[in-house]
Scaffold this active site. Structure first.
Site, PDB file in Angstrom:
ATOM      1  N   GLU A  55      -5.103   0.003  -8.019  1.00  0.00           N
ATOM      2  CA  GLU A  55      -4.123   1.038  -8.361  1.00  0.00           C
ATOM      3  C   GLU A  55      -2.897   0.298  -8.906  1.00  0.00           C
ATOM      4  O   GLU A  55      -2.334  -0.547  -8.215  1.00  0.00           O
ATOM      5  CB  GLU A  55      -3.778   1.771  -7.058  1.00  0.00           C
ATOM      6  CG  GLU A  55      -3.212   3.135  -7.179  1.00  0.00           C
ATOM      7  CD  GLU A  55      -3.010   3.788  -5.801  1.00  0.00           C
ATOM      8  OE1 GLU A  55      -2.871   3.090  -4.770  1.00  0.00           O
ATOM      9  OE2 GLU A  55      -2.969   5.021  -5.779  1.00  0.00           O
ATOM     10  N   ASN A  61      -3.415   6.307  -0.923  1.00  0.00           N
ATOM     11  CA  ASN A  61      -3.106   6.606   0.473  1.00  0.00           C
ATOM     12  C   ASN A  61      -2.561   8.015   0.686  1.00  0.00           C
ATOM     13  O   ASN A  61      -2.646   8.550   1.780  1.00  0.00           O
ATOM     14  CB  ASN A  61      -2.145   5.561   1.032  1.00  0.00           C
ATOM     15  CG  ASN A  61      -2.903   4.309   1.404  1.00  0.00           C
ATOM     16  OD1 ASN A  61      -4.005   4.391   1.938  1.00  0.00           O
ATOM     17  ND2 ASN A  61      -2.348   3.154   1.102  1.00  0.00           N
ATOM     18  N   HIS A  98      -2.186  -2.652  -6.375  1.00  0.00           N
ATOM     19  CA  HIS A  98      -2.710  -2.316  -5.048  1.00  0.00           C
ATOM     20  C   HIS A  98      -4.230  -2.447  -5.017  1.00  0.00           C
ATOM     21  O   HIS A  98      -4.950  -1.604  -5.541  1.00  0.00           O
ATOM     22  CB  HIS A  98      -2.267  -0.880  -4.690  1.00  0.00           C
ATOM     23  CG  HIS A  98      -2.684  -0.445  -3.326  1.00  0.00           C
ATOM     24  ND1 HIS A  98      -2.911   0.865  -2.994  1.00  0.00           N
ATOM     25  CD2 HIS A  98      -2.910  -1.165  -2.193  1.00  0.00           C
ATOM     26  CE1 HIS A  98      -3.267   0.931  -1.724  1.00  0.00           C
ATOM     27  NE2 HIS A  98      -3.275  -0.276  -1.226  1.00  0.00           N
ATOM     28  N   SER A 137       0.833  -1.205   0.000  1.00  0.00           N
ATOM     29  CA  SER A 137       0.000   0.000   0.000  1.00  0.00           C
ATOM     30  C   SER A 137       0.861   1.246   0.000  1.00  0.00           C
ATOM     31  O   SER A 137       0.356   2.337  -0.210  1.00  0.00           O
ATOM     32  CB  SER A 137      -0.906   0.003   1.224  1.00  0.00           C
ATOM     33  OG  SER A 137      -0.127  -0.026   2.397  1.00  0.00           O
TER      34      SER A 137
HETATM   35  N1  CAA Z   1     -15.599  -9.319   2.296  1.00  0.00           N
HETATM   36  C1  CAA Z   1     -16.417  -9.592   1.258  1.00  0.00           C
HETATM   37  N2  CAA Z   1     -17.580  -8.933   1.048  1.00  0.00           N
HETATM   38  C2  CAA Z   1     -17.927  -7.975   1.934  1.00  0.00           C
HETATM   39  C3  CAA Z   1     -17.117  -7.652   3.038  1.00  0.00           C
HETATM   40  C4  CAA Z   1     -15.908  -8.363   3.207  1.00  0.00           C
HETATM   41  N3  CAA Z   1     -15.069  -8.115   4.211  1.00  0.00           N
HETATM   42  N4  CAA Z   1     -17.733  -6.658   3.739  1.00  0.00           N
HETATM   43  C5  CAA Z   1     -18.875  -6.370   3.086  1.00  0.00           C
HETATM   44  N5  CAA Z   1     -19.004  -7.166   2.012  1.00  0.00           N
HETATM   45  C6  CAA Z   1     -20.088  -7.163   1.020  1.00  0.00           C
HETATM   46  C7  CAA Z   1     -21.404  -7.586   1.624  1.00  0.00           C
HETATM   47  O1  CAA Z   1     -21.586  -8.977   1.554  1.00  0.00           O
HETATM   48  C8  CAA Z   1     -22.403  -6.854   0.731  1.00  0.00           C
HETATM   49  O2  CAA Z   1     -22.553  -7.592  -0.478  1.00  0.00           O
HETATM   50  P1  CAA Z   1     -23.864  -7.432  -1.404  1.00  0.00           P
HETATM   51  O3  CAA Z   1     -24.091  -5.978  -1.663  1.00  0.00           O
HETATM   52  O4  CAA Z   1     -23.447  -8.167  -2.612  1.00  0.00           O
HETATM   53  O5  CAA Z   1     -24.962  -8.033  -0.649  1.00  0.00           O
HETATM   54  C9  CAA Z   1     -21.686  -5.543   0.379  1.00  0.00           C
HETATM   55  O6  CAA Z   1     -20.288  -5.798   0.618  1.00  0.00           O
HETATM   56  C10 CAA Z   1     -22.140  -4.401   1.246  1.00  0.00           C
HETATM   57  O7  CAA Z   1     -21.963  -4.783   2.599  1.00  0.00           O
HETATM   58  P2  CAA Z   1     -22.901  -4.345   3.804  1.00  0.00           P
HETATM   59  O8  CAA Z   1     -24.295  -4.118   3.298  1.00  0.00           O
HETATM   60  O9  CAA Z   1     -22.706  -5.301   4.926  1.00  0.00           O
HETATM   61  O10 CAA Z   1     -22.274  -3.007   4.348  1.00  0.00           O
HETATM   62  P3  CAA Z   1     -22.004  -1.631   3.626  1.00  0.00           P
HETATM   63  O11 CAA Z   1     -23.024  -1.307   2.607  1.00  0.00           O
HETATM   64  O12 CAA Z   1     -21.719  -0.686   4.718  1.00  0.00           O
HETATM   65  O13 CAA Z   1     -20.634  -1.883   2.827  1.00  0.00           O
HETATM   66  C11 CAA Z   1     -18.294  -1.668   2.733  1.00  0.00           C
HETATM   67  C12 CAA Z   1     -19.477  -2.301   3.456  1.00  0.00           C
HETATM   68  C13 CAA Z   1     -18.251  -2.190   1.298  1.00  0.00           C
HETATM   69  C14 CAA Z   1     -17.065  -2.085   3.476  1.00  0.00           C
HETATM   70  C15 CAA Z   1     -18.524  -0.103   2.710  1.00  0.00           C
HETATM   71  O14 CAA Z   1     -18.760   0.359   4.004  1.00  0.00           O
HETATM   72  C16 CAA Z   1     -17.344   0.633   2.131  1.00  0.00           C
HETATM   73  O15 CAA Z   1     -17.195   0.749   0.940  1.00  0.00           O
HETATM   74  N6  CAA Z   1     -16.486   1.173   3.036  1.00  0.00           N
HETATM   75  C17 CAA Z   1     -15.275   1.883   2.623  1.00  0.00           C
HETATM   76  C18 CAA Z   1     -14.210   0.883   2.279  1.00  0.00           C
HETATM   77  C19 CAA Z   1     -12.957   1.531   1.867  1.00  0.00           C
HETATM   78  O16 CAA Z   1     -12.806   2.737   1.813  1.00  0.00           O
HETATM   79  N7  CAA Z   1     -11.975   0.706   1.554  1.00  0.00           N
HETATM   80  C20 CAA Z   1     -10.658   1.165   1.207  1.00  0.00           C
HETATM   81  C21 CAA Z   1      -9.821   1.094   2.423  1.00  0.00           C
HETATM   82  S1  CAA Z   1      -8.221   1.722   2.102  1.00  0.00           S
HETATM   83  C22 CAA Z   1      -7.421   0.442   1.429  1.00  0.00           C
HETATM   84  O17 CAA Z   1      -7.850  -0.653   1.334  1.00  0.00           O
HETATM   85  C23 CAA Z   1      -6.073   0.780   0.921  1.00  0.00           C
HETATM   86  C24 CAA Z   1      -4.970   0.797   1.870  1.00  0.00           C
HETATM   87  O18 CAA Z   1      -3.866   0.666   1.394  1.00  0.00           O
HETATM   88  C25 CAA Z   1      -5.091   1.054   3.314  1.00  0.00           C
END
Ligand code: CAA
Length: 283
Positions: A152, A190, A140, A119
């Site tokens: 990315e 990031n 990424h 990352s």
């Molecule tokens: N694994 C697989 N599927 C998942 C999951 C997981 N850990 N968490 C949620 N899901 C799926 C659910 O099954 C659901 O699927 P369907 O729509 O197909 O039914 C869908 O995602 C939506 O889940 P929820 O309804 O339970 O919850 P939500 O609508 O709040 O979504 C989320 C959850 C997708 C995590 C959403 O909150 C989100 O997009 N959050 C932001 C995530 C983000 O910003 N990620 C980037 C982080 S930074 C990074 O990764 C880079 C780094 O280098 C640090």
């Protein structure tokens, strides 16, 4: 180049997600980790995710079995000799990555592309540890991998166009969207995300608002799916601090200075969701 077999190094949260999306796209996958118990945990997470898709009638039971049958596990890096692409998703430590890439460079075929899911560590430095820097690239993925559309793709200084093109095509086959980025601290994701999270922590630190209020402002006011402090807990506060340190060191600018409250939480072992406590508490 036709990629058929992929090795994913590291069966943690990111590695298992990457293995899942590769197998779902039809690739044969070898999932590698140091211990069988880590591999088992990774495969369990994949099974659970696929079960959820079966429950939602997006996959049949047979399709699920087929996807799982495409994933083999191993604790030996030597199995990389069979693959066309390795995606490394091990811990974010430069010495560990260098050691893995040196071994992979020795063990894999000449044509094999070596990608890293780092990352924030420099792709150019990882590539320089190999004799094939033109075939080393950053790939990424975002967390949770099965859900997030972005990959990315980071070019190291020596990454060639052929390598870039192969990785861009594979990303599309994984049903993700590739975005091309050059190799500078934090890349784009990031570099933009972490200062926002850090600033959100400063607003709590300075008593401007509670974590709940900060998150509500960003969720309802900016349409973010999670508030920045919920997201920080989700990513892991140790990871957030680590990436802020990389930005601070890489650019030398005070605007990247990690908030003292973030340091304090990490010192306390309040790392977010994974330890049950961060800005919020978890069962
Ligand atoms: N694994 C697989 N599927 C998942 C999951 C997981 N850990 N968490 C949620 N899901 C799926 C659910 O099954 C659901 O699927 P369907 O729509 O197909 O039914 C869908 O995602 C939506 O889940 P929820 O309804 O339970 O919850 P939500 O609508 O709040 O979504 C989320 C959850 C997708 C995590 C959403 O909150 C989100 O997009 N959050 C932001 C995530 C983000 O910003 N990620 C980037 C982080 S930074 C990074 O990764 C880079 C780094 O280098 C640090």
């Amino acid at each position: 180049m036709n990629v058929q077999k992929v090795m994913v190094v590291g069966a943690g949260q990111m590695g298992s997600g990457i293995a899942q999306v590769c197998a779902q796209a039809g690739y044969n996958v070898i999932l590698h980790d140091l211990k069988d118990e880590f591999l088992q945990r990774g495969v369990n997470v994949i099974s659970k995710n696929l079960n959820r898709q079966v429950e939602k009638s997006r996959l049949s039971e047979d399709e699920k079995k087929e996807i799982l049958s495409r994933i083999k596990t191993t604790t030996s890096l030597e199995d990389a000799k069979e693959v066309d692409l390795v995606i490394e998703a091990a811990v974010e430590k430069m010495d560990v990555k260098i050691s893995i890439f040196k071994q992979l460079d020795e063990m894999t075929n000449e044509h094999t592309i070596l990608a890293t899911n780092t990352s924030s560590l420099p792709i150019t430095e990882i590539a320089a540890a190999t004799k094939r820097p033109e075939k080393v690239i950053g790939m990424h993925f975002m967390n949770p991998v099965p859900v997030m559309k972005l990959v990315e793709i980071i070019r190291g200084l020596a990454t060639n166009n052929e390598t870039y093109k192969v990785i861009e095509d594979i990303t599309k086959k994984l049903n993700k969207v590739p975005v091309e980025v050059n190799d500078f601290p934090g890349f784009v994701s990031n570099r933009v995300l972490m200062p926002m999270i850090n600033e959100a922590i400063y607003t709590v630190y300075e008593g401007v608002a509670t974590p709940e209020a900060v998150d509500e402002v960003m969720k309802l006011g900016m349409n973010h799916p999670m508030g920045p402090l919920t997201l920080a807990d989700f990513i892991g506060l140790d990871t957030c601090l680590y990436i802020m340190e990389i930005l601070h060191e890489g650019f030398g600018d005070d605007k990247y200075r990690p908030c003292p409250l973030l340091r304090k939480y990490v010192k306390a072992g309040w790392l977010g969701r994974k330890t049950g406590r961060g800005f919020y508490t978890y069962e």
